[in-house]
Write a protein that holds these residues in place. Sequence first.
Motif, mmCIF file in Angstrom:
data_model
loop_
_atom_site.group_PDB
_atom_site.id
_atom_site.type_symbol
_atom_site.label_atom_id
_atom_site.label_comp_id
_atom_site.label_asym_id
_atom_site.label_seq_id
_atom_site.Cartn_x
_atom_site.Cartn_y
_atom_site.Cartn_z
ATOM 1 N N GLU A 31 -0.118 -10.959 2.719
ATOM 2 C CA GLU A 31 -1.656 -11.025 2.572
ATOM 3 C C GLU A 31 -1.676 -9.614 1.800
ATOM 4 O O GLU A 31 -1.016 -8.859 1.835
ATOM 5 C CB GLU A 31 -2.280 -10.781 3.889
ATOM 6 N N VAL A 32 -2.913 -9.713 1.256
ATOM 7 C CA VAL A 32 -3.364 -8.501 0.290
ATOM 8 C C VAL A 32 -4.499 -7.793 1.304
ATOM 9 O O VAL A 32 -5.571 -8.378 1.603
ATOM 10 C CB VAL A 32 -3.864 -8.753 -1.028
ATOM 11 N N PHE A 33 -4.544 -6.498 1.465
ATOM 12 C CA PHE A 33 -5.319 -5.581 2.068
ATOM 13 C C PHE A 33 -6.015 -4.681 1.104
ATOM 14 O O PHE A 33 -5.291 -4.195 0.209
ATOM 15 C CB PHE A 33 -4.859 -5.101 3.314
ATOM 16 N N ASP A 34 -7.369 -4.069 1.417
ATOM 17 C CA ASP A 34 -7.860 -3.276 0.376
ATOM 18 C C ASP A 34 -7.752 -1.853 1.215
ATOM 19 O O ASP A 34 -8.192 -1.648 2.407
ATOM 20 C CB ASP A 34 -9.361 -3.474 0.103
ATOM 21 N N ILE A 35 -7.604 -0.781 0.194
ATOM 22 C CA ILE A 35 -7.575 0.788 0.902
ATOM 23 C C ILE A 35 -8.942 1.070 0.319
ATOM 24 O O ILE A 35 -8.943 1.015 -0.940
ATOM 25 C CB ILE A 35 -6.345 1.446 0.727
ATOM 26 N N CYS A 36 -9.624 1.818 1.170
ATOM 27 C CA CYS A 36 -10.886 2.602 0.578
ATOM 28 C C CYS A 36 -10.451 4.066 0.680
ATOM 29 O O CYS A 36 -9.749 4.347 1.423
ATOM 30 C CB CYS A 36 -11.935 2.124 1.612
#
Length: 298
Positions: A31-36
């Motif tokens: 899965e792809v996760f966003d980093i902020c």
Amino acid sequence: MKVIHTDICPVCGDSELLPYLSCKDYLTTQEVFDICKCSKCGFALTQDFPSENEIGKYYEASAYVSHSDTHKGIINTLYHLVRKIALKSKAKTVIQYAPKKAGMLLDVGSGTGYFLNKMKSKKWIVTGIEKSEQARLYTKQKFDINCQDSGYLYDIPCQTKDVVTMWHVLEHLERLNSVMDRLYGLLKDDGTVVIALPNKESFDAAHYKKYWAAYDVPRHLWHFSPSDFEHLAKRHHFEIVAVKPMYFDAFYISMLSEKNKGTFFASLAGLAKGSLFFLRTLNNKKRSSSLIYILKKK
């Protein structure tokens, strides 16, 4: 699946969190996760990560060496070869900054218990906290050391520990500020906290970007630089008295990062690049792949 969405930076309290990177979970689900990243202080975090009750499946991999103790593959074999040296170095660091030569030590996220056993051999009274039941059983069977589940952190009486250690653990814990407050509470007034963290401003992080293995989404929730962690420590009334590099991490993380990229002969490529990053950090230790922070109460 319940996810945790963060609206406010847990380090500085600012509400402007900007897109930074999108990273894949290379270990389990792909899965792809966003980093902020916080626009004010620069702290980075994994956005919409699985809640504490649901994140367990992302640790269910034989390659997750801190829980399984696996020797499978070149990268994990190298990990075990280096660990003997690293254990000596960790013990030396703890003893150097501890208020006494032997006392009460708590290791949070104790994995398969090797560090606990090392400190036990040096006459420390050790307590381990480890969420993984498999790792707790391994520690009991191999070292005859009983470790507690994660909830035990809040059952320990205040001001009873001379040293608390967290080796690559804080970045995994959902309740970041709550944990930091708890560490302050259970530490004796002259006690020492030792926290090792990946460094998002390292040479290898800058090189690998979204492939950098130490982003390790969604298991790593928080992504620190030295200035980020200094802000967090001050917020919880700690003083950082020393920062030490973990030189070997550049090799291990580079090998994993090359694997993430799909590089042919990833282990050899990672060793070569890790060597370059290691040499560069000799003149700039705060760009090391991982750093050890030594904290005292203010």
